[in-house]
Design a protein around this motif. Structure first.
Motif, PDB file in Angstrom:
ATOM      1  N   ASN A 153      33.780  58.026  39.095  1.00  0.00           N
ATOM      2  CA  ASN A 153      34.982  57.401  39.656  1.00  0.00           C
ATOM      3  C   ASN A 153      34.639  56.016  40.226  1.00  0.00           C
ATOM      4  OD1 ASN A 153      37.592  57.055  40.509  1.00  0.00           O
ATOM      5  ND2 ASN A 153      37.346  58.267  42.365  1.00  0.00           N
ATOM      6  N   GLU A 154      33.517  55.917  40.941  1.00  0.00           N
ATOM      7  CA  GLU A 154      33.087  54.623  41.479  1.00  0.00           C
ATOM      8  C   GLU A 154      32.796  53.649  40.339  1.00  0.00           C
ATOM      9  OE1 GLU A 154      32.924  53.568  44.674  1.00  0.00           O
ATOM     10  OE2 GLU A 154      33.840  55.496  45.216  1.00  0.00           O
ATOM     11  N   TRP A 155      32.130  54.142  39.299  1.00  0.00           N
ATOM     12  CA  TRP A 155      31.808  53.295  38.151  1.00  0.00           C
ATOM     13  C   TRP A 155      33.085  52.819  37.473  1.00  0.00           C
ATOM     14  CZ3 TRP A 155      32.603  54.297  32.869  1.00  0.00           C
ATOM     15  CH2 TRP A 155      32.048  53.363  32.013  1.00  0.00           C
ATOM     16  N   LEU A 156      34.055  53.745  37.334  1.00  0.00           N
ATOM     17  CA  LEU A 156      35.320  53.383  36.700  1.00  0.00           C
ATOM     18  C   LEU A 156      36.075  52.331  37.537  1.00  0.00           C
ATOM     19  CD1 LEU A 156      36.613  56.820  35.396  1.00  0.00           C
ATOM     20  CD2 LEU A 156      35.862  54.883  34.017  1.00  0.00           C
ATOM     21  N   LYS A 157      36.002  52.450  38.832  1.00  0.00           N
ATOM     22  CA  LYS A 157      36.642  51.441  39.690  1.00  0.00           C
ATOM     23  C   LYS A 157      36.039  50.072  39.444  1.00  0.00           C
ATOM     24  CE  LYS A 157      38.035  54.417  43.552  1.00  0.00           C
ATOM     25  NZ  LYS A 157      37.811  54.766  44.958  1.00  0.00           N
ATOM     26  N   GLU A 158      34.716  50.022  39.328  1.00  0.00           N
ATOM     27  CA  GLU A 158      34.051  48.747  39.038  1.00  0.00           C
ATOM     28  C   GLU A 158      34.466  48.220  37.663  1.00  0.00           C
ATOM     29  OE1 GLU A 158      32.155  46.902  41.096  1.00  0.00           O
ATOM     30  OE2 GLU A 158      32.608  48.410  42.635  1.00  0.00           O
ATOM     31  N   GLU A 159      34.562  49.111  36.694  1.00  0.00           N
ATOM     32  CA  GLU A 159      34.964  48.704  35.348  1.00  0.00           C
ATOM     33  C   GLU A 159      36.405  48.181  35.350  1.00  0.00           C
ATOM     34  OE1 GLU A 159      33.311  48.583  32.271  1.00  0.00           O
ATOM     35  OE2 GLU A 159      31.574  48.818  33.592  1.00  0.00           O
ATOM     36  N   VAL A 160      37.276  48.845  36.100  1.00  0.00           N
ATOM     37  CA  VAL A 160      38.664  48.396  36.192  1.00  0.00           C
ATOM     38  C   VAL A 160      38.711  46.975  36.754  1.00  0.00           C
ATOM     39  CG1 VAL A 160      40.834  48.764  37.447  1.00  0.00           C
ATOM     40  CG2 VAL A 160      39.712  50.688  36.327  1.00  0.00           C
ATOM     41  N   LYS A 188      39.761  41.327  35.719  1.00  0.00           N
ATOM     42  CA  LYS A 188      39.354  39.923  35.699  1.00  0.00           C
ATOM     43  C   LYS A 188      39.491  39.354  34.291  1.00  0.00           C
ATOM     44  CE  LYS A 188      35.560  36.845  36.986  1.00  0.00           C
ATOM     45  NZ  LYS A 188      35.594  35.976  35.869  1.00  0.00           N
ATOM     46  N   LYS A 189      39.085  40.144  33.276  1.00  0.00           N
ATOM     47  CA  LYS A 189      39.212  39.677  31.891  1.00  0.00           C
ATOM     48  C   LYS A 189      40.680  39.477  31.523  1.00  0.00           C
ATOM     49  CE  LYS A 189      34.963  41.621  29.964  1.00  0.00           C
ATOM     50  NZ  LYS A 189      34.394  42.586  29.017  1.00  0.00           N
ATOM     51  N   VAL A 190      41.565  40.392  31.990  1.00  0.00           N
ATOM     52  CA  VAL A 190      42.989  40.271  31.702  1.00  0.00           C
ATOM     53  C   VAL A 190      43.538  38.990  32.326  1.00  0.00           C
ATOM     54  CG1 VAL A 190      45.255  41.279  32.225  1.00  0.00           C
ATOM     55  CG2 VAL A 190      43.430  42.734  31.354  1.00  0.00           C
ATOM     56  N   ARG A 191      43.143  38.693  33.549  1.00  0.00           N
ATOM     57  CA  ARG A 191      43.601  37.461  34.191  1.00  0.00           C
ATOM     58  C   ARG A 191      43.122  36.240  33.403  1.00  0.00           C
ATOM     59  NH1 ARG A 191      42.274  40.205  39.007  1.00  0.00           N
ATOM     60  NH2 ARG A 191      40.269  39.164  39.054  1.00  0.00           N
ATOM     61  N   ASP A 192      41.862  36.273  32.995  1.00  0.00           N
ATOM     62  CA  ASP A 192      41.329  35.145  32.228  1.00  0.00           C
ATOM     63  C   ASP A 192      42.080  34.986  30.904  1.00  0.00           C
ATOM     64  OD1 ASP A 192      39.509  34.727  34.236  1.00  0.00           O
ATOM     65  OD2 ASP A 192      37.813  35.677  33.210  1.00  0.00           O
ATOM     66  N   LEU A 193      42.367  36.124  30.244  1.00  0.00           N
ATOM     67  CA  LEU A 193      43.077  36.054  28.966  1.00  0.00           C
ATOM     68  C   LEU A 193      44.508  35.535  29.164  1.00  0.00           C
ATOM     69  CD1 LEU A 193      41.859  39.321  27.200  1.00  0.00           C
ATOM     70  CD2 LEU A 193      41.333  36.972  26.546  1.00  0.00           C
ATOM     71  N   LYS A 194      45.169  35.973  30.216  1.00  0.00           N
ATOM     72  CA  LYS A 194      46.513  35.483  30.477  1.00  0.00           C
ATOM     73  C   LYS A 194      46.504  33.974  30.713  1.00  0.00           C
ATOM     74  CE  LYS A 194      48.756  39.610  32.314  1.00  0.00           C
ATOM     75  NZ  LYS A 194      49.376  40.246  33.494  1.00  0.00           N
TER      76      LYS A 194
END
Length: 175
Positions: free
Chosen positions: A130-137, A142-148
């Protein structure tokens, strides 16, 4: 006709009358002296009390003035002390709130740590995942913001190109 006896009797009566009047005069003088003495005694007593009153008024006026100054100083001291203690109380409350918040935060951490100690391996693994998934999210967000941002730049560039193309065609039509 006046006889010698009549004259003597008249003289005796006059003498007696004079003696009585002199005695009365002496009595009046002694009474006047007594009254003068009483008057001067009362006058001196009156003067004493008037002086006492005037001196007392001055003394008491000074005492009253000093007491009023003392009252003003005490009020000022009370005001300063009240302000000091109000500020000190506020600072202590803020410090207590901060310490309570810190203690609560530490308690939550300790509770979660102690709860983790008693968990089985699969639950611990789920928590770690769950902690790892939070970091991945966070990374993907961040990638989504950059792509937008990239998409917006490309759209603006396309709009500029289309605008130039339309302007060019309009110029060709005018020619």
């Amino acid at each position: 006709v006046v006889t010698r006896d009549d004259v003597e009797e008249s003289l005796q009566a006059t003498c007696q009358y004079t003696k009585e009047k002199e005695q009365l005069l002496k009595d009046l003088r002694s009474r006047m002296e007594e009254t003068d003495q009483q008057l001067s005694a009362k006058q001196s007593e009156r003067d004493y009390w008037l002086e006492y009153k005037n001196m007392g008024n001055k003394t008491y006026a000074n005492k009253i003035k000093n007491l009023e100054e003392d009252i003003k100083e005490v009020k000022d001291d009370l005001h300063r002390a009240t302000e000091y203690y109000r500020k000190a109380l506020k600072a202590v409350k803020e410090e207590n709130d901060r310490l309570v918040e810190l203690y609560t935060k530490k308690s939550k951490e300790q509770v979660s740590e102690s709860a983790v100690r008693y968990l089985d391996k699969s639950s611990i693994r789920e928590i770690e995942e769950n902690e790892w998934l939070k970091e991945e999210v966070k990374v993907y967000q961040k990638k989504v913001r950059d792509l937008k941002a990239s998409i917006q730049l490309l759209e603006e560039e396309n709009i500029n190109l289309v605008t130039k193309l339309i302007d060019g065609k309009l110029r060709n039509l005018k020619v």
